[in-house]
Design an enzyme around this catalytic site. Structure first.
Site, short mmCIF file in Angstrom:
data_model
loop_
_atom_site.label_atom_id
_atom_site.label_comp_id
_atom_site.label_asym_id
_atom_site.label_seq_id
_atom_site.Cartn_x
_atom_site.Cartn_y
_atom_site.Cartn_z
N LYS A 191 -8.85 -31.33 -27.01
CA LYS A 191 -7.70 -30.98 -27.84
C LYS A 191 -7.41 -29.48 -27.80
O LYS A 191 -6.25 -29.06 -27.84
CB LYS A 191 -7.93 -31.44 -29.29
N SER A 245 10.51 -18.25 -7.40
CA SER A 245 9.91 -19.38 -8.12
C SER A 245 10.98 -20.21 -8.83
O SER A 245 11.78 -20.85 -8.17
CB SER A 245 8.86 -18.87 -9.11
#
Length: 386
Positions: free
Chosen positions: A256, A204
């Site tokens: 949020k 990765s």
């Protein structure tokens, strides 16, 4: 009468003489007794029959030897502690650059030494690539910015012609990985050749940063690939319900508290996060395509779906240029830089302060509060996890 007086005088005279003789005999007997007692004491001393004399108490007690060693150790500890603090606070105690890498040996010097001749820099990338956080007194040496700094410093040195990135990492956070990738490209623009070396794992994000290198060397059994993005968010709603705990967020907008661990995620929130993951994946894929232009399109599509594969498979597909280890990477870097037998002139630049702090940094990362914060804050990562 006169006769009687004369007889009495004679008797007195004889009595006086007798008393004198008696006293002399007593003295003689006493002297014999004393001499006899001396002889007896000598005999007893020879045969060990004398009584042991009682030891007289010493006027002054001698100090125990333990007290001396305790004071000596205390003094040595104090001196070493003062010297340690001085070396930690004082900058400039750094490891000089070495000509040939010899294990993990260190040689400390108070000044940087200029090296004659050209060589290569050896920079290690270990563990998860991320920022360690600057909020603790022991934070410093293993962060992504520290690795980027070392690449920049190597790029500035005229006698460093190539850089070897020694990678043993499962990846890391997106921004940290991309920062290192950008620094490698900047070093190449300054004329430095870059070789990536894959150790046990280069997956990765570890694979991502290698895409900026000129060449890649890997062991046949290296675990690599895992081209993709992952985002994980913990959820403790079930546990909190059992404990009777609830969290009420006050937010300025609908999304949020997206990814909050204290409530289930909505479908709309999942769609938003999926879009972000897809975007960062496209950035990863673009970096792989730019770094490995010779890989066949069908192989590029098949092996960039998050799967892992071996170094040998990566070599066959074209993701790796050569199978080998440390020596192969060193020689390949020298070949690219035009150096026949390249010397490693900056494998380690950690100073004594960094070594001291690295232990504290590892202890800091085990802090329970930090672990909870990492669970509650979802990260988008180029990371291979099991």
């Amino acid at each position: 009468m006169q006769e009687n007086k004369q007889e009495n005088k004679q008797d007195n005279t004889s009595m006086d003489g007798w008393e004198k003789k008696l006293k002399e005999n007593e003295k003689t007997d006493l002297s014999n007794i004393s001499s006899t007692s001396v002889d007896t004491e000598e005999i007893n001393s020879v045969f060990g029959l004398t009584k042991k004399e009682e030891k007289k108490p010493a006027k002054t007690e001698k100090k125990k030897p333990g007290n001396f060693w305790f004071l000596a150790l205390l003094f040595m500890f104090t001196i070493s502690a003062v010297c340690g603090i001085y070396l930690v606070v004082k900058p400039g105690m750094s490891c000089p650059k070495v000509s040939k890498c010899s294990g993990n040996s260190f040689a400390f010097s108070g000044a940087k030494k200029k090296h004659q001749g050209e060589g290569i820099a050896w920079i290690k990338v270990r563990g998860v690539i991320a920022e360690s956080g600057e909020d603790g007194p022991f934070s410093l040496p293993s962060s992504a910015s520290y690795i980027s700094k070392r690449i920049r410093e190597a790029a500035k040195e005229d006698n460093i012609k190539a850089i070897v990135l020694d990678i043993n990492s499962p990846g890391g956070t997106v921004a940290s990985v991309q920062d290192i990738h950008s620094e490698i490209l900047a070093a190449k623009e300054k004329g430095k050749k870059v070789v990536a070396l894959f150790r046990d794992v280069a997956a990765s994000g570890g694979f991502y940063i290698a895409m900026a290198a000129d060449k890649i060397v890997a062991e046949p059994g290296t675990i690599t690939g895992s081209v993709g993005v992952i985002m994980q968010s913990g959820n403790v709603v079930g546990l909190f319900n059992k404990l009777g705990i609830s969290v009420t967020p006050i937010t300025s907008g609908q999304y949020k508290d997206i990814g909050s661990a204290y409530r289930p995620m909505t479908d709309a929130e999942k769609a938003i996060l999926q879009d972000m993951v897809d975007d960062t994946y496209e950035q990863f894929l673009a970096a792989v395509k730019a770094g490995r232009p010779d890989v066949k399109p069908e192989d590029m599509a098949a092996y960039t779906d998050g799967r892992i594969f071996t170094g040998q498979r990566a070599f066959k597909l074209g993701f790796v240029d050569k199978l080998g280890g440390e020596e192969d990477a060193r020689l390949l870097a020298g070949e690219l830089a035009g150096i026949k037998d390249p010397k490693i002139i900056s494998q380690k630049t950690e100073n004594l302060r960094d070594l001291f702090i690295s232990f504290g940094s590892a202890m800091e990362n085990k802090n329970v509060v930090k672990q909870l914060q990492s669970m509650n804050t979802p990260n988008v990562s180029y990371l291979w996890v099991m």
